[in-house]
Write a protein that holds these residues in place. Sequence first.
Motif, short mmCIF file in Angstrom:
data_model
loop_
_atom_site.label_atom_id
_atom_site.label_comp_id
_atom_site.label_asym_id
_atom_site.label_seq_id
_atom_site.Cartn_x
_atom_site.Cartn_y
_atom_site.Cartn_z
N ASN B 515 -98.77 -45.21 25.49
CA ASN B 515 -97.52 -45.96 25.50
C ASN B 515 -96.32 -45.02 25.65
OD1 ASN B 515 -95.89 -48.23 25.22
ND2 ASN B 515 -95.68 -47.92 23.01
N ALA B 516 -96.38 -43.91 24.88
CA ALA B 516 -95.27 -42.95 24.94
C ALA B 516 -95.20 -42.28 26.30
CB ALA B 516 -95.46 -41.89 23.84
N ALA B 517 -96.38 -41.97 26.89
CA ALA B 517 -96.39 -41.32 28.21
C ALA B 517 -95.82 -42.24 29.27
CB ALA B 517 -97.83 -40.91 28.56
N VAL B 518 -96.23 -43.53 29.21
CA VAL B 518 -95.72 -44.49 30.18
C VAL B 518 -94.22 -44.67 30.00
CG1 VAL B 518 -95.77 -46.92 30.86
CG2 VAL B 518 -97.91 -45.68 30.50
N ALA B 519 -93.80 -44.75 28.71
CA ALA B 519 -92.36 -44.91 28.44
C ALA B 519 -91.57 -43.73 28.97
CB ALA B 519 -92.14 -45.06 26.93
N ALA B 520 -92.12 -42.51 28.77
CA ALA B 520 -91.42 -41.32 29.24
C ALA B 520 -91.34 -41.32 30.77
CB ALA B 520 -92.17 -40.07 28.75
N PHE B 521 -92.41 -41.74 31.41
CA PHE B 521 -92.41 -41.77 32.88
C PHE B 521 -91.44 -42.82 33.42
CE2 PHE B 521 -94.16 -43.75 36.77
CZ PHE B 521 -94.02 -42.67 37.62
N VAL B 522 -91.52 -44.03 32.84
CA VAL B 522 -90.68 -45.13 33.36
C VAL B 522 -89.21 -44.85 33.07
CG1 VAL B 522 -90.12 -47.58 33.10
CG2 VAL B 522 -92.50 -46.84 33.30
N GLN B 523 -88.94 -44.54 31.75
CA GLN B 523 -87.54 -44.37 31.37
C GLN B 523 -86.98 -43.04 31.87
OE1 GLN B 523 -87.56 -44.81 27.14
NE2 GLN B 523 -87.85 -47.03 27.23
N GLY B 524 -87.82 -42.01 31.80
CA GLY B 524 -87.32 -40.67 32.11
C GLY B 524 -87.28 -40.37 33.60
N ARG B 525 -88.23 -40.88 34.36
CA ARG B 525 -88.30 -40.49 35.77
C ARG B 525 -88.12 -41.66 36.73
NH1 ARG B 525 -92.43 -36.14 37.83
NH2 ARG B 525 -91.10 -36.54 39.63
N LEU B 526 -88.96 -42.72 36.51
CA LEU B 526 -88.99 -43.80 37.50
C LEU B 526 -87.62 -44.47 37.63
CD1 LEU B 526 -90.95 -45.28 39.42
CD2 LEU B 526 -91.28 -46.95 37.60
N VAL B 527 -87.06 -44.84 36.48
CA VAL B 527 -85.77 -45.54 36.49
C VAL B 527 -84.70 -44.65 37.12
CG1 VAL B 527 -83.96 -46.53 35.03
CG2 VAL B 527 -86.36 -47.00 34.54
N LYS B 528 -84.76 -43.36 36.77
CA LYS B 528 -83.77 -42.42 37.30
C LYS B 528 -83.87 -42.30 38.82
CE LYS B 528 -82.34 -37.74 36.06
NZ LYS B 528 -82.78 -36.57 35.30
N GLU B 529 -85.14 -42.20 39.26
CA GLU B 529 -85.35 -42.06 40.70
C GLU B 529 -84.93 -43.32 41.44
OE1 GLU B 529 -86.30 -39.41 42.41
OE2 GLU B 529 -86.36 -38.22 40.57
N VAL B 530 -85.28 -44.48 40.86
CA VAL B 530 -84.92 -45.75 41.52
C VAL B 530 -83.40 -45.88 41.57
CG1 VAL B 530 -84.97 -48.26 41.22
CG2 VAL B 530 -87.07 -46.93 40.99
N CYS B 531 -82.73 -45.52 40.46
CA CYS B 531 -81.26 -45.57 40.43
C CYS B 531 -80.68 -44.66 41.51
CB CYS B 531 -80.75 -45.14 39.06
SG CYS B 531 -80.99 -46.37 37.81
N HIS B 532 -81.27 -43.47 41.55
CA HIS B 532 -80.79 -42.52 42.53
C HIS B 532 -81.00 -43.05 43.95
CE1 HIS B 532 -79.68 -38.64 44.13
NE2 HIS B 532 -80.79 -38.60 44.86
N PHE B 533 -82.16 -43.69 44.15
CA PHE B 533 -82.46 -44.22 45.49
C PHE B 533 -81.44 -45.29 45.88
CE2 PHE B 533 -84.47 -47.55 48.06
CZ PHE B 533 -84.79 -46.81 49.21
N PHE B 534 -81.19 -46.22 44.93
CA PHE B 534 -80.26 -47.30 45.30
C PHE B 534 -78.82 -46.81 45.35
CE2 PHE B 534 -83.85 -49.96 44.00
CZ PHE B 534 -83.92 -50.77 45.13
N GLU B 535 -78.58 -45.71 44.66
CA GLU B 535 -77.23 -45.15 44.68
C GLU B 535 -76.95 -44.42 45.99
OE1 GLU B 535 -74.63 -43.02 41.23
OE2 GLU B 535 -76.47 -42.02 41.85
#
Lengths: 115, 612
Positions: B515-535
Motif C-alpha cells: 500500500n505504501a509503495a503504491v501510494a509513494a508511486f502514485v502520489q510521488g511520481r505518477l501524479v507529478k508526471e501527469v501534472c507535468h504532462f498536462f502542464e
Amino acid sequence: MATPSEEISSHPEFRKGTSVAGSLRVAFRILVVSALILLALEFLLFLAHKRHGYFGFDGWFGSYAILGLGGCLALMFIARIVGAILVRSDEKNDPETIETWEVKDDPDQAEAAAP
Amino acid sequence: MDWTTLHPSLILLLGALLVIFTRGWLRSVVTLIAPALAFWQIVTLPEGMHLPWDRFADSIGTLEWLRVDSLSRLFGIVFTINAVGAFLFAFYVKKSQQHVAALVYVAGAIGCAFAGDLISLYVFWESMAVSSTFILLSRQTDLARAAAFRYVLIHLFGGLLFLAGLLITVAAPGGSIAFDGFDFSTQQNAGTWLILIGMLVNAAMPPFSAWLSESYPAATVTGGVILSAYTTKTAIYALVRGYAGWEPLVWIGCIMAIGGVIYAFLEHDMRRILAYSVINQLGFMICGVGLGTDLAINGAASHAFACIFYTSLLWMAAGAVLYRTKKSHVWELGGVASSMPLTAAMALVGAFAIMALPGFSGFTTKTMIIYEAHHGDRFWPWLLLEIASAGAVFHAGLKMPYLVFFRRNKALAPVKEAPPTMLAAMTLMAGLCLVIGCVPETLYSLLPTTVKYQAFTAEHVVLQLQLLVFAGMAFFLLLPVFKRARAHTVDFDILYRRAAQGFYAGMDRSLNGANAAVAAFVQGRLVKEVCHFFEAGASRLACYLMTPVWMMQGLSRDEMGEERARLFKRARRGAFPIGLTALFAAFFLALLSILVLIAGQATVHAGQGGGH
C-alpha cells in the motif's frame, strides 16, 4: 548436610504451625507411621499370597511406595525444568494477568447482598 | 402431546425463557426447578427409545434427536444433578444473562448426550460453544472478554473440524449420519479423524488445551463452577460413544494426565491449579476410552460421572473462598479454614475424591481404568497413570487445600463463612462423592455394561493408600522448595498466539508495505508526471508540430531554437494572437466533425451487420 527431616523441621512453616490442622511436624509424623503400617500390611499380603504383579516391578515389595514418592519427586523435578522455560513473572506489570487474582468487579458480587 | 417423550433439553430451554420473564428469588427458583424436572424426565424416559425426525429421513440416515440408552442416560443424569448443585451455588446471582446462558449450555450438553446422529450432535455441540461464551462474557471484565474471544475462536475451529469430518463421512460411499461408534481397524479415514480431533479440542487435548486453563479461571465465581462440568465431559461422552478402542487415545490420555500435573505444580492461582487438575483427570478418561475394553469404557464413563461431582465441589470451594476473600492467588491466601471451616471440610472431601482415597469417589472409578491398563498388560500406560495419580495427590489433594486453607497467613483478614446456599450445594456434591466412594454399586448399576470389578479388595486398598501416603510424604519433603511468586505459566496458546501475531505482522508488512509503495508511486511520481504532462505537454506538442513548418521556412538551428522557446512560452501562457486561436479552434472543430462522422458511419455498418 541436613537430613530431609531436619530441613522440614527448620522450615518456617513448621515452626509456626497452622491455625487449624496442627503443626506440619505432626502431619508428617502421622504420614510416616501410616507408611510403615501400610508397608507392614503389604508384607502380610505377600505372606497370604494376595499380592500380584504383572510386569515384574509392580510385584516388588514397596513398588507402589516407590511410585508414590519417586513419581512425585520426578514430576516435581520435571516441573522445575519446564518451569525454568515456561514460567513468566507477573511482578512488574501485566495488569491483565493480575486481574485473575483479585475479583474486583465481579457482577455476581456486585448484585448480591451478603447473606 | 405425549409428555413421556419430551426431550429433557426442551425443559431447560423453557426454563431459560422463564428466567428472562421472572425476577428476584423466583428467577433463582426457576433455575433450580428446570434441571430438577429435566432429571426426572431423563430418569423416566423408557430405555431403548428413539425419537427420529422422519421429515428429514434420507438415504444417509434419519435425524434422531432423542436416543435413550444406558450411556446417554448416565450422562444425562450427571449433567442434571450437577446443574441443580451449580444453580443452588449460584442462587445469589440475580442477573439473568449468566442464568440463561448456563441453562442453554446445560441443555446443549444434554442434547449431545441424547443425540442419535452426527448432525443433531453437531447442532447441540455448537450451541454449547456459543452459550458457554456468554457465561464467560457475563464476568464483564476486559480479561474475561479476551478469554471469551479466544475461547470461542478455538471452539469454532474445533466445530469446523467436526463439521468437515461429518461432511466427508457422510459423502463417502455408504456414508451415514448415524452416531454409533467408529471402528479403529476399518473406519479410519479423513472424516473420522477430523471428527475425532474436533472432539479432542473440546476435551482439552494439547496443543488445544490452553482454552480451559485460560477461560475457566477468567469466569465469574459461579460461572467457573458451571463451565468446569460440561464441555469437557460432553467430549468424553462423545469419545466413549464414538471412539472406543482407538489406540492413539491411550497415549493422548497419558500425556494429558502427566502434563496436567506438571502444569498444576507450576501454578499459583487456585482456579488455574484446578483447571489443570481437570486436564489431568480428563487424561485418565481418554486413556480409558483408548483402551476400549468393557471395563475401561465403564471406567471412563464412571470416572467422568464421579469427576463432575468432585471437580464441581472443588470449584465451588475455590469459588466460595474467592467470593469471601476476593483473592485467588494461593500465596495471598492461607489460614482460610479458621474463618470458613465448613468450606474447608468440603474442599477436603473434594481433595480426597480427586486423589482417589478409598471411601471417596475417585477410588471406585479412576482405579478401574488403571486396573484395566494393569491387567491388560499395558506397562507404560499403567506406569504413567499411576505416577499421574500420585501427582494429583500432590497438587489438588494437598498443595491447593494446604496453601489456601491451612497455611498460616496473618496478612489475610478473617472473613465470613460461605453463604448457606453455597454450603448446601457443596454438601450435595460432597455427599455424592461419599456415596459413590462408599457404595459404588449405585453408580456401577447405571453403567453401559456389567461391571466386573471389585474396588475394595485388600490389595487395592493397601496399595492405593501406599501410593497416596508416599506421595503425601513427597509433598512435605518438597515443601521447603516451594516458592512464593506472582507468575503464570506459558501454555500451548503461546504457539497460536505467536503464530497469529506473526501472521498479523506478516500481513501488516506485506499488505501495508504494498500500500505504501503504491501510494509513494502514485502520489510521488505518477501524479507529478501527469501534472507535468498536462502542464507542458500541449506546449511541447505544438513545438513538435511547428518544427516541420520552420524547417520548410528555411530557419537555421539557432533560429528554430528561438522560435521554439517563444512558442513554448506563449503556449504555456495561452497567449496566442486572436487569429491564431481562431485558426486552432476551426481546425479542432473540423477534426471533431470528421471523428463524429466516422463514428456515425461505423455505428450504421455495425447495425446493418447485426440485422443480417
